[in-house]
Structures are given as C-alpha cells and as structure tokens.
Design an enzyme around this catalytic site. Structure first.
Site, PDB file in Angstrom:
ATOM      1  N   GLN A  41       0.842  -1.198   0.000  1.00  0.00           N
ATOM      2  CA  GLN A  41       0.000   0.000   0.000  1.00  0.00           C
ATOM      3  C   GLN A  41       0.879   1.250   0.000  1.00  0.00           C
ATOM      4  OE1 GLN A  41      -2.136  -0.038   3.645  1.00  0.00           O
ATOM      5  NE2 GLN A  41      -2.651   2.110   3.569  1.00  0.00           N
ATOM      6  N   GLY A  42       0.886   1.985  -1.101  1.00  0.00           N
ATOM      7  CA  GLY A  42       1.741   3.168  -1.219  1.00  0.00           C
ATOM      8  C   GLY A  42       0.948   4.462  -1.164  1.00  0.00           C
TER       9      GLY A  42
ATOM     10  N   SER B 297       1.544   7.000   1.888  1.00  0.00           N
ATOM     11  CA  SER B 297       2.304   8.041   2.586  1.00  0.00           C
ATOM     12  C   SER B 297       3.518   8.499   1.783  1.00  0.00           C
ATOM     13  CB  SER B 297       2.792   7.525   3.940  1.00  0.00           C
ATOM     14  OG  SER B 297       1.722   7.017   4.692  1.00  0.00           O
TER      15      SER B 297
ATOM     16  N   SER C 153       4.817  -0.713   3.901  1.00  0.00           N
ATOM     17  CA  SER C 153       5.001  -1.996   4.601  1.00  0.00           C
ATOM     18  C   SER C 153       5.183  -3.139   3.613  1.00  0.00           C
ATOM     19  CB  SER C 153       3.777  -2.317   5.473  1.00  0.00           C
ATOM     20  OG  SER C 153       3.630  -1.358   6.474  1.00  0.00           O
TER      21      SER C 153
ATOM     22  N   GLU D 121      -8.415  -1.428   6.902  1.00  0.00           N
ATOM     23  CA  GLU D 121      -7.193  -1.470   7.717  1.00  0.00           C
ATOM     24  C   GLU D 121      -7.506  -1.099   9.167  1.00  0.00           C
ATOM     25  OE1 GLU D 121      -4.014   1.027   6.300  1.00  0.00           O
ATOM     26  OE2 GLU D 121      -2.546  -0.040   7.534  1.00  0.00           O
TER      27      GLU D 121
ATOM     28  N   SER E 115      -2.806   8.179  12.240  1.00  0.00           N
ATOM     29  CA  SER E 115      -2.381   8.269  13.648  1.00  0.00           C
ATOM     30  C   SER E 115      -3.586   8.315  14.597  1.00  0.00           C
ATOM     31  CB  SER E 115      -1.531   9.527  13.859  1.00  0.00           C
ATOM     32  OG  SER E 115      -2.360  10.664  13.757  1.00  0.00           O
TER      33      SER E 115
HETATM   34  C1  LIG Z   1       4.447   0.464  11.193  1.00  0.00           C
HETATM   35  C2  LIG Z   1       3.960   1.419  10.148  1.00  0.00           C
HETATM   36  C3  LIG Z   1       3.528   0.918   8.934  1.00  0.00           C
HETATM   37  C4  LIG Z   1       3.118   1.789   7.939  1.00  0.00           C
HETATM   38  N1  LIG Z   1       2.737   1.253   6.734  1.00  0.00           N
HETATM   39  C5  LIG Z   1       2.374   2.086   5.745  1.00  0.00           C
HETATM   40  C6  LIG Z   1       2.038   1.560   4.465  1.00  0.00           C
HETATM   41  O1  LIG Z   1       2.078   0.344   4.246  1.00  0.00           O
HETATM   42  N2  LIG Z   1       1.692   2.421   3.507  1.00  0.00           N
HETATM   43  C7  LIG Z   1       1.636   3.765   3.704  1.00  0.00           C
HETATM   44  O2  LIG Z   1       1.266   4.482   2.775  1.00  0.00           O
HETATM   45  N3  LIG Z   1       1.966   4.305   4.898  1.00  0.00           N
HETATM   46  C8  LIG Z   1       2.331   3.500   5.915  1.00  0.00           C
HETATM   47  N4  LIG Z   1       2.678   4.014   7.145  1.00  0.00           N
HETATM   48  C9  LIG Z   1       2.745   5.464   7.308  1.00  0.00           C
HETATM   49  C10 LIG Z   1       1.618   6.033   8.161  1.00  0.00           C
HETATM   50  O3  LIG Z   1       0.387   5.973   7.467  1.00  0.00           O
HETATM   51  C11 LIG Z   1       1.993   7.485   8.499  1.00  0.00           C
HETATM   52  O4  LIG Z   1       3.173   7.433   9.280  1.00  0.00           O
HETATM   53  C12 LIG Z   1       0.897   8.182   9.277  1.00  0.00           C
HETATM   54  O5  LIG Z   1      -0.200   8.452   8.447  1.00  0.00           O
HETATM   55  C13 LIG Z   1       1.379   9.499   9.925  1.00  0.00           C
HETATM   56  O6  LIG Z   1       1.996  10.310   8.975  1.00  0.00           O
HETATM   57  P1  LIG Z   1       3.440  10.933   9.254  1.00  0.00           P
HETATM   58  O7  LIG Z   1       4.361   9.849   9.638  1.00  0.00           O
HETATM   59  O8  LIG Z   1       3.803  11.753   8.069  1.00  0.00           O
HETATM   60  O9  LIG Z   1       3.269  11.866  10.519  1.00  0.00           O
HETATM   61  P2  LIG Z   1       2.658  13.331  10.554  1.00  0.00           P
HETATM   62  O10 LIG Z   1       1.449  13.399   9.686  1.00  0.00           O
HETATM   63  O11 LIG Z   1       3.749  14.295  10.295  1.00  0.00           O
HETATM   64  O12 LIG Z   1       2.192  13.447  12.056  1.00  0.00           O
HETATM   65  C14 LIG Z   1       3.136  13.601  13.139  1.00  0.00           C
HETATM   66  C15 LIG Z   1       2.336  13.757  14.404  1.00  0.00           C
HETATM   67  O13 LIG Z   1       1.517  14.937  14.337  1.00  0.00           O
HETATM   68  C16 LIG Z   1       0.153  14.614  14.579  1.00  0.00           C
HETATM   69  N5  LIG Z   1      -0.700  15.419  13.712  1.00  0.00           N
HETATM   70  C17 LIG Z   1      -0.546  15.629  12.378  1.00  0.00           C
HETATM   71  N6  LIG Z   1      -1.525  16.433  11.925  1.00  0.00           N
HETATM   72  C18 LIG Z   1      -2.317  16.719  12.992  1.00  0.00           C
HETATM   73  C19 LIG Z   1      -3.500  17.500  13.149  1.00  0.00           C
HETATM   74  N7  LIG Z   1      -4.084  18.127  12.126  1.00  0.00           N
HETATM   75  N8  LIG Z   1      -4.054  17.565  14.386  1.00  0.00           N
HETATM   76  C20 LIG Z   1      -3.494  16.906  15.446  1.00  0.00           C
HETATM   77  N9  LIG Z   1      -2.360  16.179  15.348  1.00  0.00           N
HETATM   78  C21 LIG Z   1      -1.785  16.077  14.141  1.00  0.00           C
HETATM   79  C22 LIG Z   1       0.023  13.143  14.210  1.00  0.00           C
HETATM   80  O14 LIG Z   1      -1.058  12.548  14.885  1.00  0.00           O
HETATM   81  C23 LIG Z   1       1.373  12.607  14.667  1.00  0.00           C
HETATM   82  O15 LIG Z   1       1.341  12.357  16.046  1.00  0.00           O
HETATM   83  C24 LIG Z   1       3.100   3.180   8.170  1.00  0.00           C
HETATM   84  C25 LIG Z   1       3.526   3.687   9.403  1.00  0.00           C
HETATM   85  C26 LIG Z   1       3.955   2.825  10.380  1.00  0.00           C
HETATM   86  C27 LIG Z   1       4.412   3.379  11.690  1.00  0.00           C
END
Ligand SMILES: Cc1cc2nc3c(=O)[nH]c(=O)nc-3n(C[C@H](O)[C@H](O)[C@H](O)COP(=O)(O)OP(=O)(O)OC[C@H]3O[C@@H](n4cnc5c(N)ncnc54)[C@H](O)[C@@H]3O)c2cc1C
Length: 395
Positions: free
Chosen positions: A144-145, A147, A179, A262, A378
């Site tokens: 799943q791509g 992020s 992932s 999911e 998140s």
């Molecule tokens: C184990 C794991 C597997 C994953 N697998 C995949 C995958 O297969 N495919 C894929 O596409 N992605 C995957 N991801 C990525 C995941 O979807 C993203 O990490 C997630 O959506 C958060 O985005 P970010 O890391 O950019 O954090 P950010 O969006 O930068 O957020 C950082 C922090 O700020 C908080 N935050 C952000 N915006 C707000 C807001 N408006 N209000 C309040 N708080 C806020 C968030 O809750 C978080 O705590 C995976 C992540 C993990 C940890």
C-alpha cells in the site's frame, strides 16, 4: 471431510460457490478444524515462530499455498477471482482457528484483508480476475503506497504525479513507510492526477508493478532490526490504464474504502494473535500482574466484540465507514496495554538479545506495539474522524 477443489483455473464467473460456503458457519468451522487435525504435522511446521523476516515471508507464502491448495484460503472470496464463495466471516473463522493452534499471523498477507476488498470493489474486472488468484495462493503480494515524506496525516497534499499518456499512467515521485515493499510485487499507489489545489479531488489510485522499469524499493531498517518498511521511488514508471483502480481523480474514495478495512476488519485478524499472547501471559502471570492482565482481557473482549461487528457488517455487504476509526483506537490501545503487561510478566525474556525464537518475536512485537498508533492514520487522526464524522462535533 476433505473439500474438492479439483478443476480448471477458477477465475471464471461461471464457477459456482462451494457448497460449504453456503452451509452454517458452525459446519464450516468444524470442517476446517477437522482438516487442521488431519494436517496437524504440516500445520505445525507453519506455526513455528520466525523472528527473521526473510524466513517469515517464505513461511507465509508457503502456508498461503497450502491453504489455497486445500481450498481454505479461497473461502470468503468470490468465484470470479478464484474464490469459493462465502464472506469475510469465513476468512475470520480460518484465521481464528489458525491462531488458536499457534500461528503468528499472515505477515505479507495481512494485505489480503486490507487491499483485496478494495480491489474487488473498484478494480477493472479483467485485471483483478487475472491477478487475484496469485495473491490468494501466496505467489504474489501487494503493498500500500499512500504516505510520502511530506504527506502522512495530511494525505491529500501528496505530490507523486500520475500523467495519462498513450494508454498508460506514468508515475513519478516517492512513497515512504511502505510496509512489506521489500517482498511486494504490486503497489497500490495513490498519485496526483489533478492539481495541488484540488487536494483529495485530484488523486487517482493505481496498481503499479514493482518490477517495472523506474521503480526503486529501498528498505528501511527499523529499531527492532527488521526491514518491514521501505521507501519506494518512481521515475516515469508506466502502468497500463486498466490498472487504475476506480475513477481517474476518484482515488480518495478508493483510499478511504481501503483504510476502513485497515482500521476495522483487520482488527479481527490481529486480535486473534493478542488472544494467544494473553493466554501465554496468563500462564506466567503472578498475583502482582493479575489485575493488569485482567484489565487487558476486558479490553480484548471489547475489541473482539467491536471487530466481530465490523466483520459482520462487511460480510453483509455494508459499509464500514468512519466508525472503523473506533475499532482502530481500541485495537492499538489494547495492543500497547497488552505488551506493557507482558513485558512486566516476562521481563528479561522480552529484552534485547532475547533467547529463543518466540522470545525474539515477543521483543519485536513489543517494539512494534509502540508504533501501532501511527500506521493506518495516527491516533489523533482517528480521534478527529470520530469527533467530526461520527459524533458530528464542530460541524
Ligand atoms: C508500522 C507502520 C507501517 C506503515 N505502513 C504504511 C504503508 O504500508 N503504507 C503507507 O502508505 N503508509 C504506511 N505508514 C505510514 C503512516 O500511514 C503514516 O506514518 C501516518 O499516516 C502518519 O503520517 P506521518 O508519519 O507523516 O506523521 P505526521 O502526519 O507528520 O504526524 C506527526 C504527528 O503529528 C500529529 N498530527 C498531524 N496532523 C495533525 C492535526 N491536524 N491535528 C493533530 N495532530 C496532528 C500526528 O497525529 C502525529 O502524532 C506506516 C507507518 C507505520 C508506523
């Protein structure tokens, strides 16, 4: 009874569902259990703990093949994609019973529960009918791509471009945290086909073959030493237009459908493993930890009820919708609570450099439980979904 699945390649709309898919679920369960008993030696080999990911992936493919050949992994999927009919409830029973005999989870094939329902709902029929059987039998896996480095919670700001050109969509950009990409064959990528200002209205979902020219998968080593996650780079990668899933610029609806699985039905599959870990913890628990373990058991019962309801909604053809966010919250909170208690119970067994294979797995699972409030959106995003879309606060 052994079920008969002899015959031609099953990806035909004319093949009828297997009678067992129409029988009461109790009958299906008892037939599956009888097969498990008759094949206990072979299954035992597939339930060994594999802390090494390369071995885990090989074992997952191998079990998927065994289940496919025996027919069991084909229940819960329609006949036109190689299934034998039935619903998500049939898949739920197979996973539940496998967990009961010590199976550790589907590894790369967790995406069957996340991605496959969305392919059925939105994909080009011929494309899905051709690819799906290889997903089911363990030969190929999907990832799943969504992020990107600057688009996680704010997914609608993603920048990977998709340009329609001569029967293809040409993709350029970067995904991250993908992932299982190291072992994946096809990436379901969300790309921008409209303008940046259009935000979520300018996105398209496309199935990209990871062996295509211009794809570069770079695994990321995690704190637990594994390479489950990866960056995926696309440099003018061409995918045929029939690999677009859903409408051009209609990718948001496809992404939300997938994320609901999911966050929702996946919990059924994951909670079964938590049940096993809880039982293991209970055997080793002391009176000091019993109360905390009891609290985790109560949480697990709530998660089981909620996830089971989502599975039933899905099986009845209903929409999981934003309430899946609630299931995800329950699941991730329970997972963290559970592994906190297990760490107290098992102590050094779960530490760095832990001893046997199961201890090493426990160690990995503990570290993974720290990040579960991030994947699939998140915890803050789940809370916002519930506030805005379920409770209608602030509208
Ligand atoms: C184990 C794991 C597997 C994953 N697998 C995949 C995958 O297969 N495919 C894929 O596409 N992605 C995957 N991801 C990525 C995941 O979807 C993203 O990490 C997630 O959506 C958060 O985005 P970010 O890391 O950019 O954090 P950010 O969006 O930068 O957020 C950082 C922090 O700020 C908080 N935050 C952000 N915006 C707000 C807001 N408006 N209000 C309040 N708080 C806020 C968030 O809750 C978080 O705590 C995976 C992540 C993990 C940890």
């Amino acid at each position: 009874m052994s079920i008969s699945i002899q015959g031609p390649e099953p990806a035909s709309p004319h093949i009828e569902s297997h009678p067992l898919s129409l029988a009461p679920l109790t009958t299906f369960r008892s037939e599956f259990l009888a097969w498990c008993r008759a094949n206990s030696a072979e299954l035992a080999a597939h339930t060994l703990p594999h802390p090494d990911y390369e071995t885990r992936v090989i074992a997952a493919r191998s079990l998927q093949r065994v289940l496919f050949d025996a027919g069991w992994s084909r229940f819960g999927w329609p006949t036109w994609v190689g299934g034998l009919g039935g619903s998500a409830l049939h898949r739920g029973i197979v996973f539940e019973e496998l967990s009961q005999i010590g199976w550790h989870g589907p590894a790369i094939f967790e995406h069957l529960e996340i991605i496959a329902p969305t392919l059925l709902e939105f994909g080009d029929t011929d494309f899905v009918a051709e690819r799906f059987p290889r997903f089911l039998d363990g030969t190929q896996s999907w990832v799943q791509g969504f992020s990107e480095p600057d688009a996680g919670s704010d997914l609608a700001s993603l920048r990977t471009r998709g340009v329609i050109d001569d029967g293809c969509i040409v993709i350029t950009g970067q995904k991250i945290w993908t992932s299982w990409a190291k072992w994946g064959h096809t990436c379901l990528a969300l790309v921008r086909t409209g303008s940046t200002e259009e935000r979520h209205r300018g996105l398209t979902m496309v199935a990209v073959d990871l062996e295509s020219p211009g794809v570069d998968v770079r695994p990321i080593q995690q704190a637990n030493g594994t390479y489950e996650l990866a960056e995926v780079f696309f440099d003018e990668v061409r995918a045929p237009i029939d690999q677009i899933i859903g409408e051009i610029n209609g990718g948001w609806a496809v992404a939300m459908h997938l994320l609901a699985h999911e966050r929702g039905t996946l919990a059924w599959f994951r909670h079964n493993h938590f049940r096993q870990r809880l039982a293991q913890g209970a055997e080793a628990s002391t009176p000091v930890e019993d109360a905390a373990l009891g609290a985790a058991i109560v949480q697990l019962a709530g998660l089981r009820a909620t996830a089971g309801r989502q599975l039933a909604v899905d099986a009845a053809g209903g929409s999981l919708g934003p309430t899946a966010a609630f299931t995800k919250l329950l699941m991730t909170r329970l997972e963290q609570q559970l592994y906190d208690v297990l760490l107290r119970i098992h102590g050094a067994r779960m530490g760095f450099g832990a001893g046997n294979a199961d201890d090493q797995l426990l160690h990995q699972e503990y570290l993974f439980s720290r990040v579960v409030t991030i994947y699939g959106g998140s915890e803050q995003m789940q809370l916002m979904t519930l506030a805005n879309r379920v409770l209608k606060l602030g509208t």
